[in-house]
Every structure is written in C-alpha cells, then in structure tokens.
Design a protein around this motif. Structure first.
Motif, PDB file in Angstrom:
ATOM      1  N   VAL A  30      38.037  29.550  48.636  1.00 35.21           N
ATOM      2  CA  VAL A  30      39.093  29.100  49.543  1.00 35.21           C
ATOM      3  C   VAL A  30      40.338  28.682  48.761  1.00 35.21           C
ATOM      4  O   VAL A  30      41.475  29.038  49.117  1.00 35.21           O
ATOM      5  N   LEU A  31      40.135  27.924  47.690  1.00 37.86           N
ATOM      6  CA  LEU A  31      41.273  27.458  46.889  1.00 37.86           C
ATOM      7  C   LEU A  31      41.965  28.624  46.175  1.00 37.86           C
ATOM      8  O   LEU A  31      43.194  28.625  46.036  1.00 37.86           O
ATOM      9  N   THR A  32      41.201  29.615  45.735  1.00 34.08           N
ATOM     10  CA  THR A  32      41.809  30.782  45.095  1.00 34.08           C
ATOM     11  C   THR A  32      42.673  31.551  46.082  1.00 34.08           C
ATOM     12  O   THR A  32      43.779  31.988  45.759  1.00 34.08           O
ATOM     13  N   ILE A  33      42.181  31.730  47.298  1.00 38.46           N
ATOM     14  CA  ILE A  33      42.952  32.422  48.328  1.00 38.46           C
ATOM     15  C   ILE A  33      44.221  31.637  48.659  1.00 38.46           C
ATOM     16  O   ILE A  33      45.320  32.211  48.803  1.00 38.46           O
ATOM     17  N   ALA A  34      44.095  30.308  48.778  1.00 36.60           N
ATOM     18  CA  ALA A  34      45.274  29.475  49.059  1.00 36.60           C
ATOM     19  C   ALA A  34      46.300  29.599  47.942  1.00 36.60           C
ATOM     20  O   ALA A  34      47.510  29.723  48.197  1.00 36.60           O
ATOM     21  N   GLU A  35      45.822  29.573  46.716  1.00 38.79           N
ATOM     22  CA  GLU A  35      46.723  29.709  45.563  1.00 38.79           C
ATOM     23  C   GLU A  35      47.421  31.061  45.566  1.00 38.79           C
ATOM     24  O   GLU A  35      48.631  31.157  45.316  1.00 38.79           O
ATOM     25  N   PHE A  36      46.669  32.116  45.869  1.00 42.89           N
ATOM     26  CA  PHE A  36      47.242  33.461  45.908  1.00 42.89           C
ATOM     27  C   PHE A  36      48.305  33.577  46.996  1.00 42.89           C
ATOM     28  O   PHE A  36      49.371  34.179  46.781  1.00 42.89           O
ATOM     29  N   LEU A  37      48.047  32.978  48.162  1.00 45.02           N
ATOM     30  CA  LEU A  37      49.012  33.053  49.260  1.00 45.02           C
ATOM     31  C   LEU A  37      50.304  32.321  48.910  1.00 45.02           C
ATOM     32  O   LEU A  37      51.409  32.817  49.196  1.00 45.02           O
ATOM     33  N   GLY A 211      49.025  39.512  31.893  1.00 49.59           N
ATOM     34  CA  GLY A 211      49.138  38.673  33.071  1.00 49.59           C
ATOM     35  C   GLY A 211      49.734  39.375  34.271  1.00 49.59           C
ATOM     36  O   GLY A 211      50.145  38.714  35.229  1.00 49.59           O
ATOM     37  N   GLY A 212      49.785  40.701  34.258  1.00 55.49           N
ATOM     38  CA  GLY A 212      50.382  41.460  35.345  1.00 55.49           C
ATOM     39  C   GLY A 212      49.443  41.616  36.528  1.00 55.49           C
ATOM     40  O   GLY A 212      48.332  41.078  36.556  1.00 55.49           O
ATOM     41  N   PRO A 213      49.873  42.395  37.539  1.00 48.77           N
ATOM     42  CA  PRO A 213      49.051  42.557  38.744  1.00 48.77           C
ATOM     43  C   PRO A 213      47.711  43.238  38.488  1.00 48.77           C
ATOM     44  O   PRO A 213      46.764  43.041  39.244  1.00 48.77           O
ATOM     45  N   GLY A 214      47.614  44.024  37.423  1.00 45.00           N
ATOM     46  CA  GLY A 214      46.335  44.649  37.093  1.00 45.00           C
ATOM     47  C   GLY A 214      45.270  43.627  36.746  1.00 45.00           C
ATOM     48  O   GLY A 214      44.083  43.813  37.051  1.00 45.00           O
ATOM     49  N   VAL A 215      45.675  42.544  36.090  1.00 49.04           N
ATOM     50  CA  VAL A 215      44.732  41.479  35.751  1.00 49.04           C
ATOM     51  C   VAL A 215      44.189  40.843  37.022  1.00 49.04           C
ATOM     52  O   VAL A 215      42.984  40.568  37.141  1.00 49.04           O
ATOM     53  N   THR A 216      45.059  40.615  37.992  1.00 48.89           N
ATOM     54  CA  THR A 216      44.616  40.035  39.263  1.00 48.89           C
ATOM     55  C   THR A 216      43.649  40.965  39.981  1.00 48.89           C
ATOM     56  O   THR A 216      42.609  40.528  40.487  1.00 48.89           O
ATOM     57  N   ALA A 217      43.980  42.251  40.013  1.00 48.60           N
ATOM     58  CA  ALA A 217      43.182  43.207  40.771  1.00 48.60           C
ATOM     59  C   ALA A 217      41.833  43.496  40.127  1.00 48.60           C
ATOM     60  O   ALA A 217      40.820  43.636  40.823  1.00 48.60           O
ATOM     61  N   PHE A 218      41.793  43.590  38.798  1.00 47.59           N
ATOM     62  CA  PHE A 218      40.571  44.025  38.120  1.00 47.59           C
ATOM     63  C   PHE A 218      39.818  42.897  37.412  1.00 47.59           C
ATOM     64  O   PHE A 218      38.722  43.136  36.890  1.00 47.59           O
ATOM     65  N   ALA A 219      40.371  41.700  37.370  1.00 53.19           N
ATOM     66  CA  ALA A 219      39.692  40.586  36.704  1.00 53.19           C
ATOM     67  C   ALA A 219      39.499  39.415  37.651  1.00 53.19           C
ATOM     68  O   ALA A 219      38.373  39.007  37.936  1.00 53.19           O
ATOM     69  N   THR A 220      40.590  38.877  38.168  1.00 57.02           N
ATOM     70  CA  THR A 220      40.498  37.699  39.033  1.00 57.02           C
ATOM     71  C   THR A 220      39.774  38.007  40.338  1.00 57.02           C
ATOM     72  O   THR A 220      38.873  37.268  40.752  1.00 57.02           O
ATOM     73  N   PHE A 221      40.151  39.100  41.002  1.00 54.07           N
ATOM     74  CA  PHE A 221      39.554  39.424  42.293  1.00 54.07           C
ATOM     75  C   PHE A 221      38.056  39.716  42.193  1.00 54.07           C
ATOM     76  O   PHE A 221      37.271  39.187  42.998  1.00 54.07           O
ATOM     77  N   PRO A 222      37.586  40.538  41.239  1.00 50.95           N
ATOM     78  CA  PRO A 222      36.131  40.738  41.129  1.00 50.95           C
ATOM     79  C   PRO A 222      35.370  39.444  40.856  1.00 50.95           C
ATOM     80  O   PRO A 222      34.266  39.253  41.384  1.00 50.95           O
ATOM     81  N   PHE A 223      35.935  38.561  40.034  1.00 50.91           N
ATOM     82  CA  PHE A 223      35.278  37.281  39.774  1.00 50.91           C
ATOM     83  C   PHE A 223      35.170  36.468  41.061  1.00 50.91           C
ATOM     84  O   PHE A 223      34.134  35.856  41.345  1.00 50.91           O
ATOM     85  N   LEU A 224      36.244  36.474  41.869  1.00 44.81           N
ATOM     86  CA  LEU A 224      36.223  35.771  43.144  1.00 44.81           C
ATOM     87  C   LEU A 224      35.148  36.349  44.060  1.00 44.81           C
ATOM     88  O   LEU A 224      34.439  35.601  44.751  1.00 44.81           O
ATOM     89  N   VAL A 225      34.999  37.661  44.064  1.00 45.15           N
ATOM     90  CA  VAL A 225      33.981  38.303  44.897  1.00 45.15           C
ATOM     91  C   VAL A 225      32.591  37.837  44.482  1.00 45.15           C
ATOM     92  O   VAL A 225      31.760  37.483  45.335  1.00 45.15           O
ATOM     93  N   TRP A 226      32.320  37.812  43.168  1.00 40.59           N
ATOM     94  CA  TRP A 226      31.000  37.384  42.708  1.00 40.59           C
ATOM     95  C   TRP A 226      30.735  35.923  43.058  1.00 40.59           C
ATOM     96  O   TRP A 226      29.640  35.579  43.531  1.00 40.59           O
ATOM     97  N   VAL A 227      31.698  35.050  42.827  1.00 37.47           N
ATOM     98  CA  VAL A 227      31.521  33.632  43.138  1.00 37.47           C
ATOM     99  C   VAL A 227      31.254  33.454  44.631  1.00 37.47           C
ATOM    100  O   VAL A 227      30.372  32.685  45.038  1.00 37.47           O
ATOM    101  N   THR A 228      31.999  34.167  45.476  1.00 39.52           N
ATOM    102  CA  THR A 228      31.809  34.056  46.923  1.00 39.52           C
ATOM    103  C   THR A 228      30.419  34.524  47.330  1.00 39.52           C
ATOM    104  O   THR A 228      29.746  33.882  48.155  1.00 39.52           O
ATOM    105  N   ILE A 229      29.976  35.637  46.752  1.00 36.06           N
ATOM    106  CA  ILE A 229      28.635  36.145  47.057  1.00 36.06           C
ATOM    107  C   ILE A 229      27.570  35.130  46.639  1.00 36.06           C
ATOM    108  O   ILE A 229      26.628  34.849  47.389  1.00 36.06           O
ATOM    109  N   ALA A 230      27.728  34.570  45.431  1.00 34.46           N
ATOM    110  CA  ALA A 230      26.777  33.552  44.971  1.00 34.46           C
ATOM    111  C   ALA A 230      26.755  32.363  45.929  1.00 34.46           C
ATOM    112  O   ALA A 230      25.690  31.779  46.191  1.00 34.46           O
TER     113      ALA A 230
END
Length: 257
Positions: A30-37, A211-230
């Motif tokens: 939730v906090l990651t999504i809020a930060e992204f928005l 630190g570009g958008p590729g890092v967000t798409a291929f690093a931050t977002f997959p990590f968020l997906v795993w944490v959410t699933i856990a």
C-alpha cells in the motif's frame, strides 16, 4: 465482573507470525503504491542534470512533493523491516536447519533498508537545498547522482539476494506455497538483469539509465508483486495454514488409497 483490560498473560502475548508477515507485506504494498502515485502525479520527470537552468527551478517546485515521498518511504522501510523479521521467524519455525539462509535474506534486507534510507536522505538534501535558499544546481546534481546508484544498481543487487534466498527457503520449508518461490526467483532474475543500468547515464527519460523507469518496471515492481503475494498467502494466520496442510495431506492420502 466483565474483563475490561486485555488479557496480558505471557501465553496470550505471542503474536501470530504468519498474520504479521501478511499485515506488514500488505502495508509495504500500500505504501509503495501511495509513493508511486505521489511521484508520478506531483513530481514528474526530472530535467537532465547538466541543464542547470531547469534543474534548480524544478527541484524547488517539487521540493514538498519530494519530501512527501520520502516521508512515505520512511514508514515503508519500517514496514519492510517488520516483514523481513516476520518472514525470517516464519521460516525458522518451520525448518530450523534453514535458519542461516533465512538470516541471509533478513540481513540483505536490512542492508537494503539502510541503503534506501541513505538515498532518501540525499534526495531530501536536494529538496531542502531549495527551501528558504537559492537552489545550488551543483549540489543538487551531486546529491542526485549519489542516490540514483543507491536506488538503482546497489538496491537491485540487494533485492536479488533477498528474494533469491527467500525463494529457496520457501521452496525447501513449505512455509509458503512452492509456486511463490518461483515468483521470488523470477524477481531475483529481473533485478540482476537491471544491475548494469549504472552504466546507462543519469537521464530520467532513458529506459535503462541509472535509476530510470526500467529499474522501476523490472526491479521495484516485481519485488512489490512478490511481497504482496507473500502477504496474501500468510495474512489469514497460523490456524488457516494448519487447516490447509491437513487438507493437503488428506488429498494425498485419498489419492494413495
């Protein structure tokens, strides 16, 4: 006389580690999504670092939004510490001989948190440089170049170590469904793939810059997906986990018969 105060006997004060793993994971999501928005709606794309005429005014205009993102990120890192500790305890309760691998994930996660907070402090420094003072583009550029690598390649290596170890202990212990381990390993692979972004320059619009958008798409977002699933598979607590295991054993017994 009805009990007014909560029951605080030692045997009642043991928290459900599975539930806290889930609660903290959902908080991280939730906090990651809020930060992204906040980041995407109020800050936007940073000018090139060598464009001093635009960099100073941009940083001044977005200073409060930047500090808001960092404010959210501080609580996000606190929730992540709770998640890492809960996840470690969850594994060690299930397979004590896997403790050293769980400790590896926990330790790498704490280093990731520390690196992120240092990067946040540098990012906050660039914003504070513009509040009540004339922006210094050279100082802003130096601080930005430093935290880009922390949020980028350094963070990706640490994240990959966290999820690779977590995936292994999830698969070996059975504390989480085995398919979650494959999600963790996929997350580790994408984070490793983004590590060379540190050689991609500092442009905020280049897909695979530091630190570009590729890092967000291929690093931050997959990590968020795993944490959410856990979080989703553990938030219902230990009793639900035991019922799931009993049902699984019953199905296996019925198949064998």
């Amino acid at each position: 006389m009805p009990r007014i105060l909560p029951d605080l006997r030692p045997e009642t004060m043991k928290p459900d580690v599975r539930r806290w793993t889930g609660i903290s994971a959902i908080a991280v999501a939730v906090l990651t999504i809020a930060e992204f928005l906040v980041q995407t709606t109020t800050i936007g794309t940073r000018p090139e670092l060598d464009d001093e005429a635009a960099l100073g005014p941009f940083t001044a205009e977005t200073a409060n939004a930047t500090l808001t993102v960092i404010f959210i990120d501080t609580f996000l890192m606190a929730a992540l510490v709770v998640f890492l500790a809960s996840f470690r305890q969850l594994i060690t309760h299930t397979r004590h001989d896997m403790q050293w691998i769980a400790d590896l994930s926990f330790g790498a996660g704490l280093v990731f948190v520390a690196v992120t907070l240092v990067g946040d402090a540098m990012d906050a420094g660039s914003a504070l440089d513009t509040i009540g003072a004339t922006p210094d583009p050279s100082a802003i550029r130096a601080l930005t170049e430093g935290h880009l690598v922390m949020f980028g390649s350094i963070g990706c290596v640490l994240t990959a170590l966290v999820v690779a170890a977590a995936g292994y202990v999830s698969f070996a212990s059975g504390a989480l469904p085995r398919w979650t381990a494959w999600v963790a390993w996929a997350c580790a692979a994408t984070n490793v793939a983004v590590v060379p972004s540190m050689f991609g320059g500092t442009s905020a619009s280049a897909p695979f810059s530091s630190g570009g958008p590729g890092v967000t798409a291929f690093a931050t977002f997959p990590f968020l997906v795993w944490v959410t699933i856990a979080g989703l598979v553990t938030i219902r607590g230990h009793a639900h986990h035991l019922r799931r295991l009993e049902a699984h054993r019953a199905r296996k017994a019925a198949t064998a018969a």
